[in-house]
Design a protein around this motif. Structure first.
Motif, PDB file in Angstrom:
ATOM      1  N   THR A 134       0.847  -1.195   0.000  1.00  0.00           N
ATOM      2  CA  THR A 134       0.000   0.000   0.000  1.00  0.00           C
ATOM      3  C   THR A 134       0.876   1.236   0.000  1.00  0.00           C
ATOM      4  O   THR A 134       1.834   1.330   0.762  1.00  0.00           O
ATOM      5  CB  THR A 134      -0.909   0.018   1.252  1.00  0.00           C
ATOM      6  N   ASN A 136       0.114   5.591  -0.345  1.00  0.00           N
ATOM      7  CA  ASN A 136      -0.894   6.659  -0.442  1.00  0.00           C
ATOM      8  C   ASN A 136      -2.317   6.107  -0.375  1.00  0.00           C
ATOM      9  O   ASN A 136      -3.192   6.502  -1.141  1.00  0.00           O
ATOM     10  CB  ASN A 136      -0.706   7.480  -1.722  1.00  0.00           C
ATOM     11  N   ASN A 137      -2.519   5.159   0.529  1.00  0.00           N
ATOM     12  CA  ASN A 137      -3.821   4.517   0.733  1.00  0.00           C
ATOM     13  C   ASN A 137      -4.344   3.790  -0.503  1.00  0.00           C
ATOM     14  O   ASN A 137      -5.540   3.574  -0.639  1.00  0.00           O
ATOM     15  CB  ASN A 137      -4.864   5.540   1.222  1.00  0.00           C
ATOM     16  N   ILE A 138      -3.442   3.424  -1.409  1.00  0.00           N
ATOM     17  CA  ILE A 138      -3.826   2.667  -2.603  1.00  0.00           C
ATOM     18  C   ILE A 138      -3.117   1.319  -2.555  1.00  0.00           C
ATOM     19  O   ILE A 138      -1.885   1.256  -2.456  1.00  0.00           O
ATOM     20  CB  ILE A 138      -3.447   3.429  -3.893  1.00  0.00           C
ATOM     21  N   ASN A 139      -3.908   0.254  -2.610  1.00  0.00           N
ATOM     22  CA  ASN A 139      -3.342  -1.094  -2.625  1.00  0.00           C
ATOM     23  C   ASN A 139      -2.919  -1.455  -4.044  1.00  0.00           C
ATOM     24  O   ASN A 139      -3.659  -1.184  -4.996  1.00  0.00           O
ATOM     25  CB  ASN A 139      -4.369  -2.118  -2.117  1.00  0.00           C
TER      26      ASN A 139
END
Length: 146
Positions: A134, A136-139
């Motif tokens: 993960t 920047n809060n993106i998986n």
């Protein structure tokens, strides 16, 4: 994925940048010398500004030379995990881990070249195919590694 072609493209970009900075430095030095010979002491400020510009260009040149050094140490052997010299495909993009030279195109695919110092690489470093990370809060999921 042809890593030799990727490395060749990046080396070419680095060589172009080195020549560009060396030319700018030489031109700036020449204008600094012209200033010295044709103007008096009251123009010291202008000469100092030119010297600062030369120093700034020299710093940028040194960064590119460091990237060239990093690239020379990289192997084009296949990789099993995310490491220096790996081409990594995630569900969000294709990345080459070496020197940060921006986006390149190889085999009609856009590849983002990133440094091992980048937050993205730090988040995925050492991971293997199928693993997630993960940033920047993106998986993101690692789909392939070359």
């Amino acid at each position: 994925m042809n890593k030799q072609e990727i490395v060749h493209i990046i080396k070419s970009k680095i060589t172009d940048k080195i020549q560009y900075f060396e030319k700018l430095i030489a031109e700036t030095r020449a204008s600094n010398n012209d200033t010295k010979s044709s103007m008096g002491d009251k123009y010291e400020t202008g000469r100092e500004m030119l010297q600062q510009e030369i120093n700034n260009l020299q710093r940028q040149l040194n960064e590119v030379l460091n990237q060239q050094g990093v690239l020379q140490k990289i192997t084009t052997d296949p990789c099993e995990k995310v490491q220096n010299g790996a081409v990594v495909k995630t569900n969000k993009g294709l990345f080459y881990i070496a020197a940060s030279m921006g986006e390149i195109t190889s085999e009609n695919q856009k590849i983002m070249t990133v440094s091992t110092e980048s937050p993205l690489v730090k988040a995925m470093f050492g991971k293997k195919m199928g693993e997630t990370f993960t940033i920047n809060n993106i998986n993101q999921t690692i789909e392939n590694i070359w």
